[in-house]
Motif scaffolding. Structure first.
Motif, short mmCIF file in Angstrom:
data_model
loop_
_atom_site.label_atom_id
_atom_site.label_comp_id
_atom_site.label_asym_id
_atom_site.label_seq_id
_atom_site.Cartn_x
_atom_site.Cartn_y
_atom_site.Cartn_z
N ALA A 134 0.83 -1.21 0.00
CA ALA A 134 0.00 0.00 0.00
C ALA A 134 0.87 1.26 0.00
CB ALA A 134 -0.93 -0.01 1.21
N LEU A 135 2.00 1.21 0.69
CA LEU A 135 2.92 2.35 0.68
C LEU A 135 3.49 2.57 -0.71
CD1 LEU A 135 4.87 1.68 4.01
CD2 LEU A 135 2.96 3.26 3.66
N LEU A 136 3.90 1.48 -1.35
CA LEU A 136 4.45 1.58 -2.70
C LEU A 136 3.41 2.09 -3.69
CD1 LEU A 136 6.44 -1.79 -2.77
CD2 LEU A 136 7.44 0.50 -2.73
N ALA A 137 2.18 1.61 -3.55
CA ALA A 137 1.10 2.02 -4.46
C ALA A 137 0.83 3.52 -4.36
CB ALA A 137 -0.16 1.22 -4.17
N ASP A 138 1.12 4.11 -3.21
CA ASP A 138 0.91 5.54 -3.01
C ASP A 138 2.13 6.36 -3.44
OD1 ASP A 138 -1.31 7.22 -1.78
OD2 ASP A 138 0.47 8.08 -0.80
N GLY A 139 3.13 5.68 -3.99
CA GLY A 139 4.30 6.38 -4.49
C GLY A 139 5.40 6.59 -3.47
N LEU A 140 5.29 5.97 -2.29
CA LEU A 140 6.31 6.10 -1.26
C LEU A 140 7.40 5.06 -1.47
CD1 LEU A 140 4.08 6.63 1.90
CD2 LEU A 140 5.12 8.36 0.44
N GLU A 141 8.62 5.45 -1.23
CA GLU A 141 9.73 4.50 -1.31
C GLU A 141 9.80 3.70 -0.02
OE1 GLU A 141 14.62 4.23 -1.58
OE2 GLU A 141 13.63 6.18 -1.31
N VAL A 142 9.90 2.39 -0.14
CA VAL A 142 10.14 1.52 1.00
C VAL A 142 11.59 1.09 0.92
CG1 VAL A 142 9.49 -0.63 2.16
CG2 VAL A 142 7.73 0.78 1.06
N ARG A 143 12.41 1.64 1.80
CA ARG A 143 13.86 1.57 1.64
C ARG A 143 14.40 0.15 1.63
NH1 ARG A 143 16.47 5.97 2.75
NH2 ARG A 143 14.71 6.78 1.55
N ASN A 144 13.86 -0.73 2.48
CA ASN A 144 14.38 -2.09 2.48
C ASN A 144 14.12 -2.80 1.16
OD1 ASN A 144 11.76 -1.82 4.15
ND2 ASN A 144 11.62 -3.92 3.42
N ILE A 145 13.04 -2.42 0.47
CA ILE A 145 12.77 -3.02 -0.84
C ILE A 145 13.66 -2.40 -1.91
CG2 ILE A 145 11.05 -3.28 -2.66
CD1 ILE A 145 8.93 -3.63 -0.55
N SER A 146 13.79 -1.08 -1.92
CA SER A 146 14.59 -0.42 -2.95
C SER A 146 16.07 -0.78 -2.82
CB SER A 146 14.40 1.10 -2.89
OG SER A 146 14.84 1.63 -1.65
N GLU A 147 16.51 -1.10 -1.59
CA GLU A 147 17.91 -1.49 -1.40
C GLU A 147 18.08 -3.01 -1.35
OE1 GLU A 147 19.54 0.60 1.98
OE2 GLU A 147 19.54 2.52 0.91
N ALA A 148 16.98 -3.75 -1.60
CA ALA A 148 17.01 -5.21 -1.64
C ALA A 148 17.61 -5.80 -0.35
CB ALA A 148 17.78 -5.71 -2.86
N LYS A 149 17.10 -5.31 0.78
CA LYS A 149 17.56 -5.79 2.08
C LYS A 149 16.39 -6.29 2.90
CE LYS A 149 21.58 -2.69 2.41
NZ LYS A 149 22.23 -1.60 3.20
N ASN A 150 16.73 -7.03 3.95
CA ASN A 150 15.72 -7.41 4.94
C ASN A 150 15.43 -6.17 5.78
OD1 ASN A 150 13.98 -8.86 6.54
ND2 ASN A 150 15.52 -10.30 7.30
N VAL A 151 14.18 -5.95 6.15
CA VAL A 151 13.81 -4.76 6.92
C VAL A 151 14.56 -4.74 8.26
CG1 VAL A 151 11.82 -5.87 8.03
CG2 VAL A 151 11.83 -3.38 7.70
#
Length: 272
Positions: A134-151
């Motif tokens: 839902a965060l991504l769908a709203d255009g927000l960057e989720v850092r652990n995903i963009s950096e391919a890391k575990n949260v």
């Protein structure tokens, strides 16, 4: 689609839950599940003997933000959970498990068939990976995903409400945002109480007992820009702390970041 190390991030995001579970079962995926199977509910895992199950359920009910129950075994020894996925097997469909004996972590394994007992009860708890979509769908960057890391996840000084033999402090997951985006993230996640809901804290990590934001207790450190604030959500690793303190003779959890990926759509958990 077969799962292999050659798949792109986009392919991993769009693989079906059934395909991912099959790959996990065959030992072809042993890593965290953040960002995988877009649109489907992911769950934390706690498995413990039946004579501890009622107290653990009460602990979850008293602490719904870190321990929101999505599903549980209908009887001890049950290995399938048809309400969350057809053909699901709790013994093999999690990328990585942690074994605890008398509250002490003893080993990490990728299959628990040799550890399975007829008196074990499984709890599946809501996971923050579900609201990341839902965060991504709203255009927000989720850092652990963009950096391919575990949260990144941290132990805190936020006390949970005790229940019987279970007690302990909350574990939180962290995602950094600019201030305006942090407010938007709070608004979005408030619609998902079954997967931790709104954050429990943002800003100064020392106020909740975190000494070093760059050294998480679980998961990986992520980049935090100078104009960003860390935002903290209740985390489903919290039961592991409670289990460590309660010291049941035997229990099993997921490894942090390695979730059950269900066939339930995330939209089913949203409050409109």
């Amino acid at each position: 689609m077969s799962l292999s190390s050659q798949l792109t991030a986009e392919q991993l995001a769009n693989i079906s839950p059934a395909e991912l579970r099959q790959a996990i079962r065959e030992g072809r995926h042993k890593a965290n599940t953040s960002g995988l199977c877009t649109g489907f509910v992911q769950c934390n895992v706690a498995i413990l003997p039946a004579d501890w199950a009622n107290e653990f359920l009460q602990f979850c009910q008293l602490n719904p933000k870190p321990c929101p129950v999505v599903a549980m075994s209908s009887q001890p020894g049950q290995i399938d959970m048809p309400e969350i996925a057809e053909g699901f097997d709790i013994r093999s469909d999690v990328p990585s498990y942690r074994i605890f004996k008398d509250g002490q972590f003893t080993e990490e394994v990728h299959d628990i068939k040799e550890y399975w007992r007829d008196d074990l009860v499984t709890f599946l708890l809501g996971c923050s990976f579900s609201f990341e979509e839902a965060l991504l769908a709203d255009g927000l960057e989720v850092r652990n995903i963009s950096e391919a890391k575990n949260v990144p996840m941290y132990r805190t000084n936020i006390a949970c409400k005790p229940a019987g033999r279970f007690s302990g402090d909350m574990v939180v997951s962290m995602r950094p945002f600019k201030a305006a985006d942090a407010i938007r993230a709070i608004q979005i996640c408030s619609r998902f109480p079954s997967v931790h809901g709104a954050p429990v804290h943002f800003g100064d990590p020392s106020l909740i007992g975190i000494k070093d934001i760059n050294t998480p207790d679980y998961g990986d450190a992520v980049t935090i820009a100078e104009d960003e604030v860390p935002v903290f959500w209740a985390c489903g690793v919290t039961p592991q702390v409670a289990l460590e303190q309660a010291k049941p003779p035997f229990c099993i959890t997921h490894s942090p970041g390695c979730m059950v990926v269900s066939d339930l759509p995330n939209s089913r958990l949203a409050i409109l």
